[in-house]
Design a protein around this motif. Structure first.
Motif: not given
Length: 627
Positions: A342, A357, A407, A410, A413-414
């Motif tokens: 990152r 990202k 990841p 992340e 979360e998506a």
């Protein structure tokens, strides 16, 4: 993209993925050791062409290139070169070439060499017979070796992630694989903003220069003891040359001004100490001061082998040592990689305006149905999102840029709004599906009892389907992806489907129908693995778009012609472009197609052969016979 005009906006070019990666390598690498294998051969060829023409990297050094007798030797040689430190080193390989060198790949990671990047044009691993086209078998095979793996979707991302890979490798001391789809990216021509040489110099930094050790473990292993320590050691050796009063005074001065002295690489503070140093030692003292490294710093690409005093970096790891080494690697090195990736991506965005990202989500904020994939296929899906949303479907796509370490936080979360998720797999190994499944399991478990730090809790997991596509370069039309989204929207939860494959025909001749009926009865699950499709919808490209299809034979120069024509037309018509060849593993003498799309808007479709075109060009007078 950021709104502020970036310091390094990029050099406009029409280029394929191999060329984009080679552009970065020729400006960065101190050396490349490789062996040709389709479709990554061109990467090393272009690097060697630039080197042979006298090209220097951005630090003014003339790099080396060695073509070995095979892929195993290439990776072993690249490992040896990287161990000497002070240079960014690369190899480029694919498919069986990666498998052949697999033991060296494990050692490459295990030695903790920094600044090494394996460039991969991902290709299927040939099984029954030869195929040189796209597949993720080789990348998946690298997963247990421990490489950090980044994956680009197009030539732009291939170039940018190449630069990010060298940065992440140098920071983490774990080698990075920079992957892209073979042919579907490596040989696809499109617009790209190539990293400027000045950007690469400023962003990556001199591999022989010094940096603060990014982690405590690195500082313990590689960090310098410091300028103050070295100066005190000098004083010990020369104590008899000093008066007791002078020796005490200089030591107190070093201790009292330690922070300033550590940072004084130019030796500007030396003069303040010379009153206590015997005159005959002034020159030695100054050299000791200037040549001592700041405390906690290490060489950006550390040297694990001294060419002037060679030694063994490790022969055996017996019973307690092997597990201890594995534990140390995971807890003290691999655990730091996500944050360093990152950091590398953020630093690159600050300089270029091109943001990356580990997880790139498109239209996922309110999406009910989300596809997840690696590489070029996610661009094809992105191209369809506006059309599908105009039909009332809330759809999105997640493009994974960091496959390893995966990841998880992340990614979960998506998927916050997803009812159904489909994982697009360009391999029947389905490693991406396993990573997705593990992430969803942890998110679901956290909803019942917090256990996995950082991963959002998920009260209800979405349904999950694996869709295998494009193996060996199999065609993927927009209608196949549309059918897959509709499959999710219809509430079907088939665990495994194939895009573009049909098991049974609708109007089969009687003899074939009998065989199909036997197969249908014996393997009833296969009928659910194929999707019914409709025609490709119209209007997926602007009305002024132009599509061209070549029909030719390998060896007629069609691929070179197509590349040149793409570059020329894109410039003359001031249009975006995307073009790619399509041919079999036989290459010369076999049917060869070339596809060009020109549009006033960026062209995202990549994996579909052009069925409907405005122009057909056929250098092959027998095109209708054998194409």
């Amino acid at each position: 993209m950021t709104s502020k005009l970036p310091q390094y906006p990029g050099l406009p070019a029409v280029i394929n993925g191999n060329g984009a990666v080679a552009h970065v390598m020729k400006h960065v690498c101190g050396g490349v050791i490789g062996y040709p294998i389709t479709p990554s051969t061109e990467i090393a060829e272009l690097f060697e062409q630039a080197r042979a023409e006298g090209g220097l990297n951005v630090w003014g050094k003339h790099p080396f290139f060695v073509e070995t007798e095979g892929e195993h030797s290439a990776q072993s040689g690249a490992l040896g070169a990287a161990l000497t430190g002070g240079e960014y080193i690369s190899n480029a390989s694919s498919s069986q070439g990666i498998l052949y060198a697999m033991e060296s790949h494990y050692v490459t990671v295990g030695k903790k060499i920094g600044g090494f990047v394996l460039q991969v044009a991902a290709r299927v691993v040939s099984k029954h017979s030869l195929n040189v086209m796209a597949g993720h078998d080789d990348v998946y095979a690298l997963l247990p070796s421990g490489y950090t793996i980044l994956f680009g979707s197009n030539p732009q991302e291939a170039a940018d992630l190449a630069a990010i890979s060298y940065r992440a490798s140098a920071l983490s001391l774990i080698p990075v694989t920079n992957a892209m789809d073979g042919f579907a990216t490596s040989h696809v021509m499109s617009e790209a903003l190539l990293p400027e040489p000045a950007l690469l110099r400023d962003y990556l930094g001199d591999p022989s220069g010094r940096i603060k050790s990014p982690t405590v473990a690195q500082e313990m292993l590689f960090g310098a003891k410091g300028r103050v320590f070295q100066l005190n050691e000098y004083l010990k050796r020369h104590a008899d040359d000093f008066t007791e009063q002078a020796l005490t005074a200089v030591r107190e001065h070093l201790d009292g001004a330690a922070d300033a002295i550590e940072a004084d690489n130019a030796g500007e503070l030396v003069d303040a100490t010379l009153a206590w140093i015997p005159a005959e030692l002034h020159s030695q003292w100054r050299r000791q001061w200037v040549n001592s490294d700041e405390k906690g710093t290490r060489q950006r690409v550390p040297a694990l082998v001294d060419l002037h005093n060679p030694g063994i970096t490790g022969t055996v790891q017996n019973q307690p040592d092997f597990q201890a080494g594995a534990v140390d690697h995971r807890t003290h090195f691999a655990s730091a990689v996500p944050a360093l990736i990152r950091q590398s991506m953020d630093e690159y965005a600050a300089l270029t305006g091109r943001e990356y990202k580990p997880v790139m989500a498109y239209d996922c904020e309110d999406a009910d149905y989300i596809m997840v994939g690696l590489g070029s296929i996610t661009d094809d899906v992105r191209a369809l999102l506006p059309y599908l949303r105009s039909q009332g479907l809330k759809v999105g796509v997640v493009s994974i840029k960091a496959l390893q370490p995966f990841p998880e936080a992340e990614f979960v979360e998506a998927l916050a709004s997803a009812k159904s998720v489909m994982v697009l797999e360009r391999s029947d190994e389905t490693a991406l599906t396993r990573a997705v499944t593990q992430s969803l399991f942890k998110a679901r478990a956290n909803a019942d009892r917090p256990q996995y730090d950082g991963i959002p809790a998920m009260a209800k997991a979405p349904s999950l389907t694996t869709a295998i596509f494009g193996l060996g370069g199999h065609d993927v039309q927009p209608r196949h992806l549309i059918a897959a989204f509709k499959h999710m929207a219809d509430g079907k939860n088939t665990p495994l489907i194939y895009l573009g494959s049909q098991f049974f025909g609708k109007d089969s001749v009687s003899s074939l129908a009998i065989l199909e009926d036997k197969l249908r009865a014996a393997y009833p699950e296969t009928e659910a693995m194929a999707l019914e499709t409709e025609d490709n919808p119209e209007g997926l490209l602007p009305e002024s778009a132009l599509r061209i299809r070549f029909h030719s034979v390998g060896g007629y120069g069609t691929v070179a012609t197509g590349k040149l024509l793409t570059d020329i037309l894109a410039g003359v018509l001031d249009m975006h472009s995307k073009s790619a060849p399509k041919y079999g593993s036989e290459k010369s003498g076999a049917p060869t197609n070339y596809y060009i799309t020109l549009s006033p808007e960026p062209v995202l479709f990549t994996n579909a052969e052009l069925e409907d075109v405005e122009v057909v060009i056929s250098p092959d007078h027998q095109a209708f016979v054998h194409t």
